[in-house]
Structures are given as C-alpha cells and as structure tokens.
Design a protein around this motif. Structure first.
Motif, mmCIF file in Angstrom:
data_model
loop_
_atom_site.group_PDB
_atom_site.id
_atom_site.type_symbol
_atom_site.label_atom_id
_atom_site.label_comp_id
_atom_site.label_asym_id
_atom_site.label_seq_id
_atom_site.Cartn_x
_atom_site.Cartn_y
_atom_site.Cartn_z
ATOM 1 N N TRP A 1 0.836 -1.200 0.000
ATOM 2 C CA TRP A 1 0.000 0.000 0.000
ATOM 3 C C TRP A 1 0.873 1.252 0.000
ATOM 4 O O TRP A 1 0.625 2.199 -0.744
ATOM 5 C CB TRP A 1 -0.940 0.000 1.208
ATOM 6 C CG TRP A 1 -1.914 1.137 1.169
ATOM 7 C CD1 TRP A 1 -3.144 1.134 0.600
ATOM 8 C CD2 TRP A 1 -1.713 2.447 1.725
ATOM 9 N NE1 TRP A 1 -3.723 2.374 0.765
ATOM 10 C CE2 TRP A 1 -2.865 3.199 1.439
ATOM 11 C CE3 TRP A 1 -0.674 3.054 2.408
ATOM 12 C CZ2 TRP A 1 -3.008 4.524 1.832
ATOM 13 C CZ3 TRP A 1 -0.810 4.375 2.795
ATOM 14 C CH2 TRP A 1 -1.971 5.098 2.512
ATOM 15 N N ILE A 2 1.912 1.247 0.833
ATOM 16 C CA ILE A 2 2.827 2.391 0.894
ATOM 17 C C ILE A 2 3.501 2.593 -0.464
ATOM 18 O O ILE A 2 3.542 3.721 -0.985
ATOM 19 C CB ILE A 2 3.869 2.203 2.012
ATOM 20 C CG1 ILE A 2 3.188 2.336 3.376
ATOM 21 C CG2 ILE A 2 5.011 3.221 1.872
ATOM 22 C CD1 ILE A 2 4.073 1.933 4.547
ATOM 23 N N ASP A 3 4.017 1.523 -1.050
ATOM 24 C CA ASP A 3 4.673 1.623 -2.354
ATOM 25 C C ASP A 3 3.718 2.175 -3.416
ATOM 26 O O ASP A 3 4.094 3.028 -4.219
ATOM 27 C CB ASP A 3 5.209 0.264 -2.812
ATOM 28 C CG ASP A 3 6.407 -0.202 -1.999
ATOM 29 O OD1 ASP A 3 7.005 0.618 -1.265
ATOM 30 O OD2 ASP A 3 6.727 -1.408 -2.087
ATOM 31 N N LYS A 4 2.486 1.692 -3.414
ATOM 32 C CA LYS A 4 1.498 2.114 -4.407
ATOM 33 C C LYS A 4 1.116 3.582 -4.231
ATOM 34 O O LYS A 4 0.816 4.275 -5.202
ATOM 35 C CB LYS A 4 0.252 1.239 -4.309
ATOM 36 C CG LYS A 4 -0.781 1.582 -5.348
ATOM 37 C CD LYS A 4 -1.982 0.689 -5.282
ATOM 38 C CE LYS A 4 -2.918 1.092 -6.406
ATOM 39 N NZ LYS A 4 -4.291 0.890 -6.125
ATOM 40 N N ASN A 5 1.117 4.075 -3.017
ATOM 41 C CA ASN A 5 0.646 5.425 -2.730
ATOM 42 C C ASN A 5 1.759 6.421 -2.422
ATOM 43 O O ASN A 5 1.484 7.557 -2.036
ATOM 44 C CB ASN A 5 -0.341 5.382 -1.562
ATOM 45 C CG ASN A 5 -1.612 4.680 -1.945
ATOM 46 O OD1 ASN A 5 -2.473 5.244 -2.591
ATOM 47 N ND2 ASN A 5 -1.726 3.416 -1.577
ATOM 48 N N MET A 6 3.000 6.020 -2.614
ATOM 49 C CA MET A 6 4.141 6.855 -2.261
ATOM 50 C C MET A 6 4.094 8.234 -2.921
ATOM 51 O O MET A 6 4.439 9.239 -2.311
ATOM 52 C CB MET A 6 5.443 6.143 -2.652
ATOM 53 C CG MET A 6 6.695 6.849 -2.183
ATOM 54 S SD MET A 6 6.898 6.852 -0.403
ATOM 55 C CE MET A 6 7.330 5.149 -0.124
ATOM 56 N N ASP A 7 3.655 8.292 -4.148
ATOM 57 C CA ASP A 7 3.666 9.550 -4.900
ATOM 58 C C ASP A 7 2.381 10.367 -4.738
ATOM 59 O O ASP A 7 2.253 11.429 -5.354
ATOM 60 C CB ASP A 7 3.931 9.279 -6.383
ATOM 61 C CG ASP A 7 5.310 8.669 -6.598
ATOM 62 O OD1 ASP A 7 6.241 9.005 -5.827
ATOM 63 O OD2 ASP A 7 5.459 7.858 -7.525
ATOM 64 N N GLU A 8 1.458 9.896 -3.951
ATOM 65 C CA GLU A 8 0.195 10.617 -3.722
ATOM 66 C C GLU A 8 0.421 11.884 -2.923
ATOM 67 O O GLU A 8 1.264 11.923 -2.022
ATOM 68 C CB GLU A 8 -0.807 9.736 -2.970
ATOM 69 C CG GLU A 8 -1.383 8.627 -3.780
ATOM 70 C CD GLU A 8 -2.465 9.083 -4.743
ATOM 71 O OE1 GLU A 8 -3.178 10.047 -4.446
ATOM 72 O OE2 GLU A 8 -2.565 8.463 -5.805
ATOM 73 N N ASP A 9 -0.342 12.910 -3.234
ATOM 74 C CA ASP A 9 -0.318 14.153 -2.454
ATOM 75 C C ASP A 9 -1.595 14.150 -1.625
ATOM 76 O O ASP A 9 -2.689 14.358 -2.139
ATOM 77 C CB ASP A 9 -0.271 15.361 -3.384
ATOM 78 C CG ASP A 9 -0.202 16.670 -2.624
ATOM 79 O OD1 ASP A 9 0.005 16.653 -1.392
ATOM 80 O OD2 ASP A 9 -0.366 17.722 -3.272
ATOM 81 N N PHE A 10 -1.478 13.892 -0.341
ATOM 82 C CA PHE A 10 -2.640 13.759 0.535
ATOM 83 C C PHE A 10 -3.087 15.070 1.163
ATOM 84 O O PHE A 10 -3.909 15.090 2.043
ATOM 85 C CB PHE A 10 -2.373 12.722 1.638
ATOM 86 C CG PHE A 10 -2.221 11.323 1.090
ATOM 87 C CD1 PHE A 10 -3.274 10.659 0.515
ATOM 88 C CD2 PHE A 10 -0.995 10.670 1.145
ATOM 89 C CE1 PHE A 10 -3.145 9.367 0.007
ATOM 90 C CE2 PHE A 10 -0.834 9.381 0.655
ATOM 91 C CZ PHE A 10 -1.918 8.740 0.082
ATOM 92 N N GLU A 11 -2.520 16.162 0.711
ATOM 93 C CA GLU A 11 -2.898 17.463 1.278
ATOM 94 C C GLU A 11 -4.103 18.031 0.583
ATOM 95 O O GLU A 11 -4.392 17.841 -0.514
ATOM 96 C CB GLU A 11 -1.734 18.439 1.193
ATOM 97 C CG GLU A 11 -0.613 17.993 2.111
ATOM 98 C CD GLU A 11 0.526 18.990 2.123
ATOM 99 O OE1 GLU A 11 0.266 20.202 2.020
ATOM 100 O OE2 GLU A 11 1.666 18.550 2.224
#
Length: 58
Positions: free
Chosen positions: A48-58
């Motif tokens: 999950w971390i690898d898949k979402n590493m590039d996400e901007d959660f702000e």
C-alpha cells in the motif's frame, strides 16, 4: 520482519468478509508458519505504501 524491539502491536477493525479473504490467502501463502498473519499484514502495508508513495494527501 522487524526485530522484537521494532515491533508494534496494533488493533484494527475491518470488514469481516475482507478479513476472511485476507486470512485465507495469507494462510495459504505462508502455510501457518510462525507469525504468518503478521508477515502477511506487513507485506500488505508495504504494498500500500509503495502504491501510494507519490500521492499528495494534502
């Protein structure tokens, strides 16, 4: 897997059908070896971390 001093016990609440599917697959993959469920959860969280590493959660 992390050393004992690096481990953290957590409690989660998830859908029972999702848990059933996860446990079924994890037990087949890890063949109920010691800490099989923890190993599977750790693998899932890392994916999950690898898949979402590039996400901007702000």
């Amino acid at each position: 897997m992390a050393s004992k001093s690096d481990e953290k016990r957590v409690t989660i609440v998830i859908d029972k059908n999702l848990d059933y599917k996860f446990r079924k697959m994890a037990s087949q993959k890890f063949r109920f070896e010691p800490k099989w469920y923890s190993k599977a959860m750790e693998e899932a969280v890392n994916l999950w971390i690898d898949k979402n590493m590039d996400e901007d959660f702000e």
